[in-house]
Design a protein around this motif. Structure first.
Motif, PDB file in Angstrom:
ATOM      1  N   SER A   1      20.298  22.160   6.456  1.00 14.04           N
ATOM      2  CA  SER A   1      21.475  21.775   7.226  1.00 14.04           C
ATOM      3  C   SER A   1      22.359  20.911   6.341  1.00 14.04           C
ATOM      4  O   SER A   1      21.873  20.248   5.415  1.00 14.04           O
ATOM      5  CB  SER A   1      21.037  20.992   8.475  1.00 14.04           C
ATOM      6  OG  SER A   1      22.104  20.269   9.034  1.00 14.04           O
ATOM      7  N   PRO A   2      23.690  20.868   6.624  1.00  7.03           N
ATOM      8  CA  PRO A   2      24.561  19.958   5.872  1.00  7.03           C
ATOM      9  C   PRO A   2      24.444  18.510   6.317  1.00  7.03           C
ATOM     10  O   PRO A   2      25.103  17.647   5.759  1.00  7.03           O
ATOM     11  CB  PRO A   2      25.959  20.509   6.154  1.00  7.03           C
ATOM     12  CG  PRO A   2      25.839  21.145   7.490  1.00  7.03           C
ATOM     13  CD  PRO A   2      24.452  21.723   7.554  1.00  7.03           C
ATOM     14  N   VAL A   3      23.639  18.267   7.335  1.00  2.00           N
ATOM     15  CA  VAL A   3      23.352  16.893   7.755  1.00  2.00           C
ATOM     16  C   VAL A   3      21.955  16.549   7.282  1.00  2.00           C
ATOM     17  O   VAL A   3      20.984  17.198   7.669  1.00  2.00           O
ATOM     18  CB  VAL A   3      23.460  16.734   9.280  1.00  2.00           C
ATOM     19  CG1 VAL A   3      23.156  15.300   9.684  1.00  2.00           C
ATOM     20  CG2 VAL A   3      24.838  17.142   9.758  1.00  2.00           C
ATOM     21  N   VAL A   4      21.830  15.549   6.450  1.00  2.00           N
ATOM     22  CA  VAL A   4      20.543  15.201   5.859  1.00  2.00           C
ATOM     23  C   VAL A   4      20.368  13.693   5.937  1.00  2.00           C
ATOM     24  O   VAL A   4      21.321  12.933   5.802  1.00  2.00           O
ATOM     25  CB  VAL A   4      20.460  15.698   4.396  1.00  2.00           C
ATOM     26  CG1 VAL A   4      21.539  15.064   3.542  1.00  2.00           C
ATOM     27  CG2 VAL A   4      19.094  15.446   3.813  1.00  2.00           C
ATOM     28  N   SER A   5      19.150  13.279   6.170  1.00  2.00           N
ATOM     29  CA  SER A   5      18.872  11.848   6.275  1.00  2.00           C
ATOM     30  C   SER A   5      18.901  11.205   4.890  1.00  2.00           C
ATOM     31  O   SER A   5      18.563  11.831   3.893  1.00  2.00           O
ATOM     32  CB  SER A   5      17.516  11.629   6.930  1.00  2.00           C
ATOM     33  OG  SER A   5      16.482  12.249   6.177  1.00  2.00           O
ATOM     34  N   SER A   6      19.323   9.960   4.837  1.00  2.00           N
ATOM     35  CA  SER A   6      19.372   9.231   3.578  1.00  2.00           C
ATOM     36  C   SER A   6      17.969   9.134   2.995  1.00  2.00           C
ATOM     37  O   SER A   6      17.027   8.739   3.670  1.00  2.00           O
ATOM     38  CB  SER A   6      19.959   7.843   3.801  1.00  2.00           C
ATOM     39  OG  SER A   6      20.063   7.143   2.591  1.00  2.00           O
ATOM     40  N   GLY A   7      17.843   9.516   1.730  1.00  2.00           N
ATOM     41  CA  GLY A   7      16.532   9.536   1.082  1.00  2.00           C
ATOM     42  C   GLY A   7      15.805  10.853   1.224  1.00  2.00           C
ATOM     43  O   GLY A   7      14.762  11.065   0.602  1.00  2.00           O
TER      44      GLY A   7
ATOM     45  N   ILE B   1      29.095  17.553   3.437  1.00  4.44           N
ATOM     46  CA  ILE B   1      27.755  16.976   3.563  1.00  4.44           C
ATOM     47  C   ILE B   1      27.846  15.685   4.377  1.00  4.44           C
ATOM     48  O   ILE B   1      28.670  14.810   4.093  1.00  4.44           O
ATOM     49  CB  ILE B   1      27.139  16.691   2.185  1.00  4.44           C
ATOM     50  CG1 ILE B   1      27.041  17.984   1.387  1.00  4.44           C
ATOM     51  CG2 ILE B   1      25.776  16.053   2.333  1.00  4.44           C
ATOM     52  CD1 ILE B   1      26.200  19.054   2.040  1.00  4.44           C
ATOM     53  N   HIS B   2      26.991  15.568   5.408  1.00  4.16           N
ATOM     54  CA  HIS B   2      26.941  14.395   6.278  1.00  4.16           C
ATOM     55  C   HIS B   2      25.573  13.740   6.145  1.00  4.16           C
ATOM     56  O   HIS B   2      24.555  14.420   5.952  1.00  4.16           O
ATOM     57  CB  HIS B   2      27.182  14.778   7.740  1.00  4.16           C
ATOM     58  CG  HIS B   2      28.445  15.557   7.957  1.00  4.16           C
ATOM     59  ND1 HIS B   2      29.648  14.972   8.246  1.00  4.16           N
ATOM     60  CD2 HIS B   2      28.680  16.899   7.907  1.00  4.16           C
ATOM     61  CE1 HIS B   2      30.575  15.911   8.380  1.00  4.16           C
ATOM     62  NE2 HIS B   2      30.007  17.084   8.174  1.00  4.16           N
ATOM     63  N   ILE B   3      25.561  12.435   6.264  1.00  4.13           N
ATOM     64  CA  ILE B   3      24.311  11.669   6.181  1.00  4.13           C
ATOM     65  C   ILE B   3      23.893  11.262   7.586  1.00  4.13           C
ATOM     66  O   ILE B   3      24.686  10.708   8.355  1.00  4.13           O
ATOM     67  CB  ILE B   3      24.476  10.428   5.286  1.00  4.13           C
ATOM     68  CG1 ILE B   3      25.037  10.835   3.916  1.00  4.13           C
ATOM     69  CG2 ILE B   3      23.145   9.711   5.133  1.00  4.13           C
ATOM     70  CD1 ILE B   3      24.149  11.801   3.150  1.00  4.13           C
ATOM     71  N   SER B   4      22.644  11.553   7.929  1.00  2.00           N
ATOM     72  CA  SER B   4      22.134  11.198   9.258  1.00  2.00           C
ATOM     73  C   SER B   4      21.384   9.877   9.197  1.00  2.00           C
ATOM     74  O   SER B   4      20.835   9.504   8.154  1.00  2.00           O
ATOM     75  CB  SER B   4      21.206  12.295   9.775  1.00  2.00           C
ATOM     76  OG  SER B   4      20.044  12.388   8.981  1.00  2.00           O
ATOM     77  N   GLY B   5      21.372   9.175  10.346  1.00  2.00           N
ATOM     78  CA  GLY B   5      20.696   7.891  10.423  1.00  2.00           C
ATOM     79  C   GLY B   5      19.321   8.014  11.037  1.00  2.00           C
ATOM     80  O   GLY B   5      18.689   9.071  11.010  1.00  2.00           O
ATOM     81  N   LEU B   6      18.871   6.914  11.631  1.00  2.00           N
ATOM     82  CA  LEU B   6      17.537   6.868  12.211  1.00  2.00           C
ATOM     83  C   LEU B   6      17.564   7.014  13.727  1.00  2.00           C
ATOM     84  O   LEU B   6      16.527   6.873  14.373  1.00  2.00           O
ATOM     85  CB  LEU B   6      16.857   5.545  11.824  1.00  2.00           C
ATOM     86  CG  LEU B   6      16.688   5.316  10.316  1.00  2.00           C
ATOM     87  CD1 LEU B   6      16.074   3.938  10.067  1.00  2.00           C
ATOM     88  CD2 LEU B   6      15.823   6.398   9.700  1.00  2.00           C
ATOM     89  N   SER B   7      18.748   7.262  14.309  1.00  2.00           N
ATOM     90  CA  SER B   7      18.824   7.362  15.763  1.00  2.00           C
ATOM     91  C   SER B   7      18.109   8.615  16.252  1.00  2.00           C
ATOM     92  O   SER B   7      17.932   9.587  15.523  1.00  2.00           O
ATOM     93  CB  SER B   7      20.290   7.365  16.216  1.00  2.00           C
ATOM     94  OG  SER B   7      20.991   8.420  15.586  1.00  2.00           O
TER      95      SER B   7
END
Length: 662
Positions: free
Chosen positions: A329-335, A414-420
């Motif tokens: 996906s183009p949304v990926v968590s940091s790290g 590209i988007h960065i996802s958080g921990l929510s």
């Protein structure tokens, strides 16, 4: 005796005046050519032959044969004469000499000189490595190139101290041109170094081509190297305008822009004050401008060091674009990890991935994918950081033209996802759909997200919708995909986001949408041992096809859980898969169908098999247990009713006794 001696002496002197002196007894003449022994066609050439003061006449010889002559008194007291040809042509090329005669006889021949006529063939190109700006004592390599085949190349150094080098031409398969590499050096600043190159054929060695453009070496001084940059960037679309800026120190009086491989400076500019920088403007970028550039500054102290390299890339040269996708996906968590896939039907040698700020991420060799008959490169990012956020594109190019790229791929953000908390993705129409039906996907969460996004695996970007809130405290968004078709197939994910945050939530679980009837195969479905079984029994649903398929999929009508799939096995001249169910319960009852698919199109299914109605009934033991429970229930009910009647009778009797006072 005296008389006899005088008489003999007189006779001898008289005869001596009549006997010619042998040829070669006079000084050898000197032959010169003006303006040079290598001249361009149609140029006026003068041959100067110098003998003695007693000369009566001169002859000029070409290739051993008398060519021109003069007679009479020499044209100046020193005994020189001139032979002029007003317009030199190819026929005048050759080896020349001269001689003179006096009243005593002929002189010997002068030393011969070769006259070379240039401009007969098309000109080659000349370049120098590593740079035309050099330091004292440098060793250099000059490259002379021609697109046509000639036998030899000549490199000449012009000026008072002339030098020349000659080499056979060699074919360069990578550039498909002919070339010669000349090693020159060490060079010193005590003289001027200006070079040209020519080519010629061995059967006419005195007929040369047009000269290349002159290439002059510049000796670096003490100025610090300037900086170079491109505006709007070093990756530019063909046909667009751009500027190249060169900035140095305050002492710089002039700037020179040089393109590697060119014969002369690309441009020269006087710096703009007070910034002390020069602008080289290009109104229309073409493929010829692609390459590596350096700039230099000049002051009274000499030339500066060369700047760092500016690599100018021209895009849009090849019209077949690539397709860029993010996996999963183009949304990926940091790290987290991410793979970017660049695919094209064109057989490019390499693919390169760029970010919107035109920083090169990496380039990879293309690989052939047999299943889809296309070429791809997979760019892996092992540790995603916020710096990776932005718009990416990929291009294709060939190894022999590294700075010429294709049109860009579709932009991929590209988007960065958080921990929510992740959202949930649902469909009320099911995951296996027939074409023509309407499909709506719903993304929802018990967290009040302001915005939701839907992404399809392999898509360029995701679709966004504002969130809605329900009375039950849920936030959701509906994504209407319209009528189901072949293009609807694929894997979907959704995300939620708060308005005040730039990060999206964790990804929902993937939702696969499969489309039926996409290739003409209809498998069969049967139940073993039977379609009617008792609770606790084992049952197997067998899906079969006489045509080759890769996978079978079993689906239960109205089931909310995921479908089952198994790889097809070839047995008894058929492809089949066995879906085993152990210790079934009534929950297993329902209508089942199976489908087939191929590995090359995982989300496209065959037609559905005929339905199989699976009925799970209670076992005999369970039946007796239920019957006993029913009997006990009736007994309890009867005793309860009798108890109530007895109690009521007792109450009535008690009330009667109280009324009579007994």
């Amino acid at each position: 005796m005296t008389f006899t001696f005088k008489a003999l002496l007189c006779i001898g002197l008289t005869l001596g005046l009549r006997i010619p002196v042998l040829a070669g007894a006079f000084p050898k003449p000197i032959l010169r050519i003006q303006p040079d022994s290598v001249v361009y066609k149609q140029t006026k050439v003068t041959f100067l032959c110098e003998g003695t003061t007693e000369v009566k006449g001169y002859h000029l010889y070409k290739d051993g044969y008398k060519y021109l002559r003069t007679t009479g008194i020499p044209q100046n007291p020193r005994g020189k004469t001139e032979f002029s040809i007003s317009k030199i042509g190819p026929e005048e090329a050759g080896r020349y000499s001269c001689r003179y005669w006096t009243r005593h006889g002929w002189s010997e021949y002068s030393d011969s000189l070769e006259l070379v006529v240039t401009g007969i063939y098309g000109k080659p190109s000349l370049s120098v490595q590593p740079s035309p700006v050099v330091s004292e004592g440098s060793l250099l390599t000059f490259q002379c190139i021609s697109g046509k085949q000639y036998d030899r190349f000549v490199l000449t150094k012009e000026g008072p101290q002339k030098l020349s080098w000659m080499l056979d031409s060699k074919y360069n398969y990578s550039t498909q041109q002919y070339q010669a590499m000349f090693s020159v050096g060490p060079v010193t600043s005590s003289q001027r170094w200006t070079f040209r190159c020519y080519n010629f054929n061995k059967n006419s060695p005195l007929l040369w081509s047009e000269p290349s453009e002159p290439l002059e070496l510049l000796f670096s001084g003490t100025l610090h190297k300037p900086t170079i940059k491109a505006e709007p960037g070093s990756v530019i679309t063909s046909g667009s305008p751009m500027n190249i800026w060169c900035q140095g120190t305050l002492e710089a009086e002039i700037y020179v822009l040089h393109k590697d491989g060119s014969q002369k400076p690309w441009g020269t500019q006087i710096p703009q004050k007070p910034e002390n920088q020069a602008k080289f403007s290009i109104s229309n970028v073409t493929y010829q401008l692609a390459g590596q550039y350096h700039c230099y500054s000049y002051s009274l102290e000499g030339w500066s060091e060369r700047s760092d390299t500016l690599e100018l890339v021209v895009t849009g040269i090849y019209n077949i674009k690539s397709h860029l996708t993010a996996l999963p996906s183009p949304v990926v968590s940091s790290g987290g990890n991410m793979t970017l896939q660049c695919v094209s039907r064109e057989r490019y040698d390499k693919f390169i991935l760029t970010k919107e700020d035109q920083k090169f991420l990496s380039s990879l060799d293309s690989q052939y994918i047999h299943s889809v008959r296309q070429y791809q490169a997979l760019f892996s990012i092992d540790h995603v950081t916020p710096d990776h956020r932005g718009t990416l594109r990929c291009y294709g190019f060939y190894k022999d033209t590294l700075q010429l790229w294709s049109v860009p791929s579709n932009p991929l953000k590209i988007h960065i996802s958080g921990l929510s908390k992740k959202a949930s993705l649902l469909t009320h129409q099911g995951r296996i759909l027939d074409p023509g039906k309407s499909l709506t996907l719903q993304c929802c969460s018990d967290i009040k997200y302001d915005r939701f996004a839907l992404y399809k695996l392999g898509g360029a970007d995701f679709v966004q919708r504002d969130g809605q809130w329900t009375q039950a405290g849920l936030s959701l968004a509906n994504f209407t995909l319209g009528l189901v078709s072949n293009s609807t197939r694929g894997q979907y994910r959704c995300y939620g986001k708060h308005n005040l945050s730039s990060e999206w939530s964790a990804s929902s679980d993937p939702l696969d949408i499969l489309i039926t009837g996409q290739f003409p195969v209809k498998p069969s479905l049967s139940a073993k041992p039977n379609s009617t079984v008792h609770s606790g029994d084992n049952v197997t649903l067998l899906c079969q096809s006489s045509y080759k398929v890769d996978t079978f999929i079993l689906s239960k009508e109205g089931a909310a859980h995921q479908y089952q799939q198994l790889k097809a096995k070839f047995q008894v001249w058929e492809f089949q898969a066995e879906f085993s169910m152990s210790a079934v319960t009534s929950d297993f009852s329902g209508t089942y169908r199976c489908y087939a698919s191929e590995d090359s199109s995982l989300y496209l299914l065959s037609y559905a098999s005929a339905p199989v109605e699976l009925t799970v009934s209670a076992s005999e033991k369970q039946y007796h247990t239920v019957q006993n429970l029913i009997r006990m229930g009736f007994a309890v009910m009867i005793f309860t009713v009798l108890g109530i009647l007895v109690f009521e009778a007792w109450c009535i009797q008690r009330q009667s006794q109280c009324a009579t006072g007994k």
